[in-house]
Write an enzyme that holds these catalytic residues in place. Sequence first.
Site, PDB file in Angstrom:
ATOM      1  CG  ASP A  27      -2.012   1.015   1.128  1.00  0.00           C
ATOM      2  OD1 ASP A  27      -2.306   1.486   0.014  1.00  0.00           O
ATOM      3  OD2 ASP A  27      -2.589   1.368   2.176  1.00  0.00           O
ATOM      4  CG  ASN A  75      -7.736  -2.394  -5.888  1.00  0.00           C
ATOM      5  OD1 ASN A  75      -6.806  -3.169  -5.685  1.00  0.00           O
ATOM      6  ND2 ASN A  75      -8.003  -1.399  -5.040  1.00  0.00           N
TER       7      ASN A  75
HETATM    8  C1  FPP Z   1      -2.073   0.103  -3.206  1.00  0.00           C
HETATM    9  O1  FPP Z   1      -1.587   1.432  -3.270  1.00  0.00           O
HETATM   10  C2  FPP Z   1      -1.514  -0.688  -4.276  1.00  0.00           C
HETATM   11  C3  FPP Z   1      -2.242  -1.274  -5.276  1.00  0.00           C
HETATM   12  C4  FPP Z   1      -3.699  -1.192  -5.367  1.00  0.00           C
HETATM   13  C5  FPP Z   1      -1.577  -2.028  -6.369  1.00  0.00           C
HETATM   14  C6  FPP Z   1      -0.397  -2.854  -6.010  1.00  0.00           C
HETATM   15  C7  FPP Z   1       0.339  -3.186  -7.254  1.00  0.00           C
HETATM   16  C8  FPP Z   1       1.676  -3.173  -7.421  1.00  0.00           C
HETATM   17  C9  FPP Z   1       2.615  -2.937  -6.318  1.00  0.00           C
HETATM   18  C10 FPP Z   1       2.323  -3.389  -8.755  1.00  0.00           C
HETATM   19  C11 FPP Z   1       2.003  -4.613  -9.524  1.00  0.00           C
HETATM   20  C12 FPP Z   1       1.973  -5.897  -8.765  1.00  0.00           C
HETATM   21  C13 FPP Z   1       2.546  -7.055  -9.183  1.00  0.00           C
HETATM   22  C14 FPP Z   1       2.321  -8.305  -8.402  1.00  0.00           C
HETATM   23  C15 FPP Z   1       3.385  -7.144 -10.371  1.00  0.00           C
HETATM   24  P1  FPP Z   1      -2.624   2.612  -3.446  1.00  0.00           P
HETATM   25  O2  FPP Z   1      -2.771   2.893  -4.882  1.00  0.00           O
HETATM   26  O3  FPP Z   1      -3.905   2.279  -2.747  1.00  0.00           O
HETATM   27  O4  FPP Z   1      -1.877   3.778  -2.700  1.00  0.00           O
HETATM   28  P2  FPP Z   1      -2.547   4.960  -1.878  1.00  0.00           P
HETATM   29  O5  FPP Z   1      -3.298   4.337  -0.729  1.00  0.00           O
HETATM   30  O6  FPP Z   1      -1.364   5.755  -1.424  1.00  0.00           O
HETATM   31  O7  FPP Z   1      -3.434   5.706  -2.830  1.00  0.00           O
END
Ligand code: FPP
Length: 247
Positions: A27, A75
């Site tokens: 996250d 998501n």
């Molecule tokens: C949460 O951060 C993260 C995600 C929803 C996506 C996670 C994906 C990756 C790390 C990259 C791809 C994964 C693989 C397995 C290749 P957020 O967007 O909710 O951050 P925020 O809370 O700061 O807005």
Amino acid sequence: MGKDEILELKDKIDFQNLPKHIAIIMDGNGRWAKDRSLPRTSGHQEGMKRVVDIVEATNNLGVEYLSLYAFSTENWKRPKKEIDALMKILVFYIRNELDKIHKNNIKIKIMGDISLLPKVPRKEVEKAIEKTKNNSKMVLNIGLNYGSRDEIIRSIKNILEDVNLGKIDKDDINVELFSKYLYTKDIPDPDLLIRPSGELRLSNFMLYQIAYTELWFSDIYWPDFKEEYLYKAILDYQKRNRRFGGI
Ligand code: FPP
């Protein structure tokens, strides 16, 4: 942190008491990008690089199972542009890393209903599962279109179906049998759950499986989650006294 300090930290790990299964809620990609006035997708791209690093670091340590929350059932509520970017990053990751993953004897598994993913990422994921299915050093279990409530409801439906078909009896239903109907049926419960980014919640991740898991939170955003944080989390875990409800 310098290389020597990182190695020092790593040396402190007790390899007799390594968590067998580490789960991570990745996250903070969006906030990492916002802090740098970059688009959210840059945060996801940088986050993908940490996936590469952490898969390598856990595999080198000898951790047997690594679960990563990459895309939740919730998501889909994000703007289409961000969803498309996340799918592209997933495809890029598999295309670039699959040979290395395979060479390192890592088996890719997926939790979640991938039938709902767009065709290209779905095909890449299926290819990765197929190619690595006989590998045995570490399982990389990726949550894709995964949500714990969805998983539990799906399990209940499948159990009811098997009861109706006479394959199992209502009285056979217990914690062990229920576990066999989850996506994680061949995977032991996580020993350690890591959530960076400062949020203190579980966000519908492995709720059934983490009943006795040790939780570790940190303010670091996922794109900054270098290997030293993994070692710190493991060292903290090794100080915990796990009782599983006993004394
Ligand atoms: C949460 O951060 C993260 C995600 C929803 C996506 C996670 C994906 C990756 C790390 C990259 C791809 C994964 C693989 C397995 C290749 P957020 O967007 O909710 O951050 P925020 O809370 O700061 O807005």
